[in-house]
Design a protein around this motif. Sequence first.
Motif, PDB file in Angstrom:
ATOM      1  N   PHE A 161      -5.273 -37.505 -41.254  1.00 24.02           N
ATOM      2  CA  PHE A 161      -6.508 -37.974 -41.224  1.00 24.02           C
ATOM      3  C   PHE A 161      -6.857 -38.891 -39.811  1.00 24.02           C
ATOM      4  O   PHE A 161      -7.461 -38.684 -38.561  1.00 24.02           O
ATOM      5  CB  PHE A 161      -7.144 -38.335 -42.212  1.00 24.02           C
ATOM      6  CG  PHE A 161      -8.269 -38.964 -42.040  1.00 24.02           C
ATOM      7  CD1 PHE A 161      -9.886 -38.416 -41.932  1.00 24.02           C
ATOM      8  CD2 PHE A 161      -8.724 -40.425 -42.549  1.00 24.02           C
ATOM      9  CE1 PHE A 161     -11.266 -39.103 -41.966  1.00 24.02           C
ATOM     10  CE2 PHE A 161      -9.535 -40.800 -41.361  1.00 24.02           C
ATOM     11  CZ  PHE A 161     -11.219 -40.194 -41.794  1.00 24.02           C
ATOM     12  N   LEU A 162      -6.098 -40.327 -39.503  1.00 24.21           N
ATOM     13  CA  LEU A 162      -6.339 -41.075 -38.548  1.00 24.21           C
ATOM     14  C   LEU A 162      -6.365 -40.528 -36.995  1.00 24.21           C
ATOM     15  O   LEU A 162      -6.464 -40.231 -36.084  1.00 24.21           O
ATOM     16  CB  LEU A 162      -5.261 -41.745 -38.557  1.00 24.21           C
ATOM     17  CG  LEU A 162      -5.260 -43.205 -39.491  1.00 24.21           C
ATOM     18  CD1 LEU A 162      -4.947 -44.522 -39.502  1.00 24.21           C
ATOM     19  CD2 LEU A 162      -6.756 -43.225 -39.252  1.00 24.21           C
ATOM     20  N   SER A 163      -4.979 -38.788 -36.846  1.00 25.96           N
ATOM     21  CA  SER A 163      -4.576 -38.526 -35.694  1.00 25.96           C
ATOM     22  C   SER A 163      -5.965 -37.647 -34.949  1.00 25.96           C
ATOM     23  O   SER A 163      -6.051 -37.764 -34.224  1.00 25.96           O
ATOM     24  CB  SER A 163      -3.153 -38.020 -35.608  1.00 25.96           C
ATOM     25  OG  SER A 163      -3.361 -37.093 -36.907  1.00 25.96           O
ATOM     26  N   ARG A 164      -6.336 -36.812 -36.030  1.00 29.39           N
ATOM     27  CA  ARG A 164      -7.250 -36.461 -36.296  1.00 29.39           C
ATOM     28  C   ARG A 164      -8.994 -36.887 -35.495  1.00 29.39           C
ATOM     29  O   ARG A 164      -9.501 -36.472 -34.766  1.00 29.39           O
ATOM     30  CB  ARG A 164      -8.142 -35.320 -37.297  1.00 29.39           C
ATOM     31  CG  ARG A 164      -6.920 -34.387 -37.984  1.00 29.39           C
ATOM     32  CD  ARG A 164      -7.892 -33.105 -37.746  1.00 29.39           C
ATOM     33  NE  ARG A 164      -6.619 -31.833 -38.061  1.00 29.39           N
ATOM     34  CZ  ARG A 164      -6.604 -31.576 -39.471  1.00 29.39           C
ATOM     35  NH1 ARG A 164      -7.324 -31.846 -40.136  1.00 29.39           N
ATOM     36  NH2 ARG A 164      -5.148 -30.648 -39.446  1.00 29.39           N
ATOM     37  N   ARG A 165      -8.769 -37.650 -35.954  1.00 27.09           N
ATOM     38  CA  ARG A 165     -10.275 -38.744 -35.715  1.00 27.09           C
ATOM     39  C   ARG A 165      -9.712 -39.172 -34.161  1.00 27.09           C
ATOM     40  O   ARG A 165     -10.439 -39.627 -33.231  1.00 27.09           O
ATOM     41  CB  ARG A 165     -10.155 -40.172 -36.750  1.00 27.09           C
ATOM     42  CG  ARG A 165     -11.895 -40.377 -36.605  1.00 27.09           C
ATOM     43  CD  ARG A 165     -11.723 -42.134 -37.904  1.00 27.09           C
ATOM     44  NE  ARG A 165     -10.831 -42.387 -37.772  1.00 27.09           N
ATOM     45  CZ  ARG A 165     -11.411 -43.991 -37.976  1.00 27.09           C
ATOM     46  NH1 ARG A 165     -11.927 -43.671 -39.263  1.00 27.09           N
ATOM     47  NH2 ARG A 165     -10.118 -45.146 -37.782  1.00 27.09           N
TER      48      ARG A 165
END
Lengths: 367, 291
Positions: free
Chosen positions: B283-287
């Motif tokens: 989730f964090l790397s997508r964001r």
Amino acid sequence: MRGKDVTLDSVSITYPNGFTAVEPTDLVVEAGEFFSILGPSGCGKTTILRAVSGFIEPSAGRVLIGGEDMAGSGPNARPTALIFQNLALFPLMPVWENVAFGLEARGIGKKARREKAQELLDLVALGDQGDKLPSELSGGQRQRVAIARALAVEPAVLLLDEPLSALDLKLRQHMRAELRAIQKKTGVTFIYITHDQGEALTMSDRIAVMNNGVIEQVGTGDEIYSHPRTAFAASFVGETNRFEGRIADVEAGMAQIETPLGRFRARNPDQLEPGSEAMLFVRPEAMRIGGDENRFEAHLVRRDLEGAFLNLFFDARGTEIAVHVTNDGHAPELHDAAPMPLGFAAAQAVILPRGALARTGQELAAQ
Amino acid sequence: MTDLSHTPPRRRLRLLTADGLLSAYTWAFLVFMFLPLLLMILSSFNDTSPPSVTEWQGFTTKWYTFFWMPEETLRADPVLRSLDRDRFVSCFGNSLYVAAMVVPLSLLLGLAGAVLLTRWRSRANSALWWVLLSPMLAPGIVLGLSALVFWSRLGVDAGLFTIVMAQTTFIAGYPMLILMARLQRQPVELEEAALDLGATPFRVFRRLTLPYLAPALASAAVIALMASMENYNTTMFAKGGACTFATEIGAMARNPNGHPPVINAVGTVIIALTVAGALLHTFLSRREQGR
């Protein structure tokens, strides 16, 4: 900011593997000069740049900046700043911190740094881009950030390692003018490394033509283009026609050379003696259709339209001859297959000792 | 799946068999990987000991609540009563303590090794590479034993300290590999440019190299933490009288009457944490990319 002069005193550079990148070289770059070192890749020009900036110590000889011997001073102790080919902007710092990095290294407070960075960003017309990351800028803008970052440490000498080579043609031409303007405005000595003769000729006060670790000729663009002193300089800078042969006769400053296409008269700056092997060089724009003082016969085989100019290629008994003429409607057409006289004035041609030549496009493509 | 509508029948058959074999293999692989985990999770909710999924005795969460249920409830349960909850908790605390030592030590050593191997060009490099990585390749038992022998010669008793030392010898290799991979991708020109602008090597390291390495340092820390928490064999030999989470679970699993389902509950929690961590990371790397 004030530029300083750079002197190479019998500098030679040999790498640990035994390869000599720079043969013993003497060179003086004047303070405040825009000086280019022009040569094909692998000729040793970047090695010279790295020796001036302090990343390499010369194997022999001295590097002096402003008269001071730089031996033992690392890159962080020299009054130089280097602009790398890939620019080497710090990707995680905003633009203004990039520009102010050299000041930070000198322990200058944040407020003063920010002000100085702003001043330099204004100079390169990026005043409102300070808070962006380098990756958010265009190629030309990144280029200008690199220049501002280098100027921030107020270097006496700015070293540029082919910084325009990654840009598009239009942008490259525009940046040439900008670099020249920045150099004039700041008065810093620029040493500019390039393999692009157009860059060297348009920007530089003086140019050094370099090949195989040897500086072949130093002079203004005009001197190098119109009065090359070696076969390499003649063939590397600009296009040229070449006739090989043997000196037949000499007179005051001039000589006659016997070539397979006939005997031609031209300037003899090296005062070659009769009987010596030599090459005659004449620029395509100095060739005249209809003949001149020197003349021979050739027939047209190719006609390339450049727009304002036409590049004509003739065949003279197996030798290709390039002729550039203005596109004024009088140029010969391809169906004029009959041989026609070509020629050139003796004053526009030069006879030089036989020597190493620059590689042609065909040879480079075959590599 | 292959689109077979324009394929001649013979060839179609062959492709179908190949496709079928491939999916059968994939399914077999997934079953092999995940069925044991599934059984473990199911049995952690089954009210029977030793753990089972075939004899369903009713849904319970007591194998989870074991860790915080009141003393009286604990004493009332015939299975849980025999377990030493305080020892289990203190062993887990030991594991956290050991990891808190091992992670920073491994990061420091790994960082030093990575910088050395990527920035110091010398003929000794490849020899050094093998020396620094050999603890990762050496059997864990050997590392544990040699740490035990070495430190007892120096008069240090086996315990948490020797566990930290033994684990660090091989765990430091993980950060080193991760940091090396990242350092190799950083153009040397960046450091040269900073030097050229007058920075000292220390400032170059602090302002350029370290920020550049930050994400790699974070993942190296997570991996070192997991390696330290789950390590069994090296710890087993170096621990002396002390215990860690992993050795304690090992001891409980060796129970001749079958291990208590508490272990299954612990395993389920670990899986849940791992999956949550992986999801969070994605989730964090997508964001990050979306920015």
